[in-house]
Scaffold this motif. Structure first.
Motif, mmCIF file in Angstrom:
data_model
loop_
_atom_site.group_PDB
_atom_site.id
_atom_site.type_symbol
_atom_site.label_atom_id
_atom_site.label_comp_id
_atom_site.label_asym_id
_atom_site.label_seq_id
_atom_site.Cartn_x
_atom_site.Cartn_y
_atom_site.Cartn_z
ATOM 1 N N ALA A 146 0.845 -1.189 0.000
ATOM 2 C CA ALA A 146 0.000 0.000 0.000
ATOM 3 C C ALA A 146 0.883 1.242 0.000
ATOM 4 N N ALA A 147 0.376 2.310 -0.584
ATOM 5 C CA ALA A 147 1.138 3.558 -0.629
ATOM 6 C C ALA A 147 1.262 4.157 0.766
ATOM 7 N N VAL A 148 2.385 4.805 1.014
ATOM 8 C CA VAL A 148 2.555 5.584 2.245
ATOM 9 C C VAL A 148 1.836 6.907 2.044
ATOM 10 N N TRP A 149 0.917 7.233 2.939
ATOM 11 C CA TRP A 149 0.144 8.468 2.778
ATOM 12 C C TRP A 149 1.016 9.701 2.972
ATOM 13 N N ARG A 176 -6.193 6.054 -1.969
ATOM 14 C CA ARG A 176 -5.717 4.798 -1.375
ATOM 15 C C ARG A 176 -4.703 4.073 -2.251
ATOM 16 N N LYS A 177 -4.563 4.495 -3.497
ATOM 17 C CA LYS A 177 -3.600 3.833 -4.379
ATOM 18 C C LYS A 177 -2.242 4.530 -4.385
ATOM 19 N N CYS A 178 -2.238 5.859 -4.525
ATOM 20 C CA CYS A 178 -0.959 6.571 -4.617
ATOM 21 C C CYS A 178 -0.567 7.275 -3.330
ATOM 22 N N GLY A 179 -1.529 7.486 -2.405
ATOM 23 C CA GLY A 179 -1.221 8.139 -1.143
ATOM 24 C C GLY A 179 -1.234 9.651 -1.200
ATOM 25 N N PHE A 180 -1.544 10.238 -2.370
ATOM 26 C CA PHE A 180 -1.549 11.694 -2.503
ATOM 27 C C PHE A 180 -2.707 12.319 -1.717
ATOM 28 N N VAL A 181 -2.502 13.576 -1.300
ATOM 29 C CA VAL A 181 -3.564 14.368 -0.685
ATOM 30 C C VAL A 181 -4.293 15.084 -1.811
ATOM 31 N N VAL A 182 -5.598 14.828 -1.929
ATOM 32 C CA VAL A 182 -6.351 15.348 -3.070
ATOM 33 C C VAL A 182 -7.666 15.969 -2.612
#
Length: 249
Positions: A146-149, A176-182
């Motif tokens: 899993a991506a690190v948030w 939940r896939k890339c961990g980016f804040v969106v």
């Protein structure tokens, strides 16, 4: 050494103490062959800010929880099977030092020890436990993580559209896939990630498009090994990850 301790009374007592500290809300930890290797307080980089967490390393699992009363009471128990764990060292930068990533298919996060020696001991013991488990089971290390948030404080605007500014109304979300804040409009879609949840989870539009075409590997961005920014910026409580089962983090 581990095999000799497995059925010892001292080991059983130590595990019982850990169980009692988590109370009725925690899962039973005593099973045949399980050994408590060590324990200690590590700083876990959570969604909003770094927080102290109590960690327990067993020969087959890693357990951590919130500290209510040190050495006496913990809550919000988390259990991670070690055979799914991969760890990577994090470069020291700023106030965050002696850290490493704990990566699993379900969840990945950064932790920090008080000293370089403590970091080395934790990483060596975890790696040995993982190696021993995989050797006994004949399994291969997991290559899916899993991506690190990205911590909330590292993003004042949406990391995808680069336009939406976060406010008490326009709240933060995590893909939940890339961990980016969106932002909300950039993460309205859901996609089933079986390793993380039995139901579809929030992902950003970029990852959704790639996942829909089968290009799953591209969704995982290259993450910086620097997390120091999370200690430098004041936080506004404008995060909203209502489908996160670990929302306290």
């Amino acid at each position: 050494m581990v095999d000799r301790l497995a059925n010892s009374e001292a080991n059983t007592r130590r595990i019982n103490i850990v169980e009692n500290c988590f109370g009725a809300a925690g899962q039973p930890l005593t099973i045949p062959g399980r050994v408590l290797i060590g324990e200690g307080v590590l700083t876990k980089l959570c969604r909003k800010k770094p927080k102290a967490r109590q960690f327990f390393l067993f020969n087959d699992i890693l357990v951590y929880g919130n500290i209510v009363i040190q050495k006496k009471k913990y809550n919000k128990q988390h259990i991670i099977p070690l055979e799914n764990v991969t760890i990577d060292s994090i470069k020291d930068e700023g106030d965050l030092r002696n850290g490493w990533l704990i990566k699993t298919p379900t969840k990945s996060f950064a932790v920090y020890a008080a000293t370089a020696t403590e970091k080395s001991e934790w990483m060596n013991h975890i790696n040995k436990c993982v190696t021993d488990l995989l050797s006994k089971s004949g399994k291969t290390p997991s290559n899916e993580h899993a991506a690190v948030w990205v911590p909330d404080s590292e993003a004042t605007v949406c990391m995808r559209c680069q336009k939406a500014k976060f406010t008490p109304v326009n709240r933060r979300h995590h893909c939940r896939k890339c961990g980016f804040v969106v932002c909300g409009p950039c993460s309205e879609k859901r996609f089933l990630l079986p390793s993380q949840s039995s139901k579809p989870v929030r992902i950003c539009d970029f990852c959704y498009d790639l996942l829909s075409t089968g290009d799953m590997a591209t969704c995982q961005p290259a993450r910086s090994d620097s997390y120091s920014q999370s200690l430098k910026s004041p936080l506004n409580d404008v995060s909203d990850d209502d489908d996160d089962d670990d929302s306290s983090d």
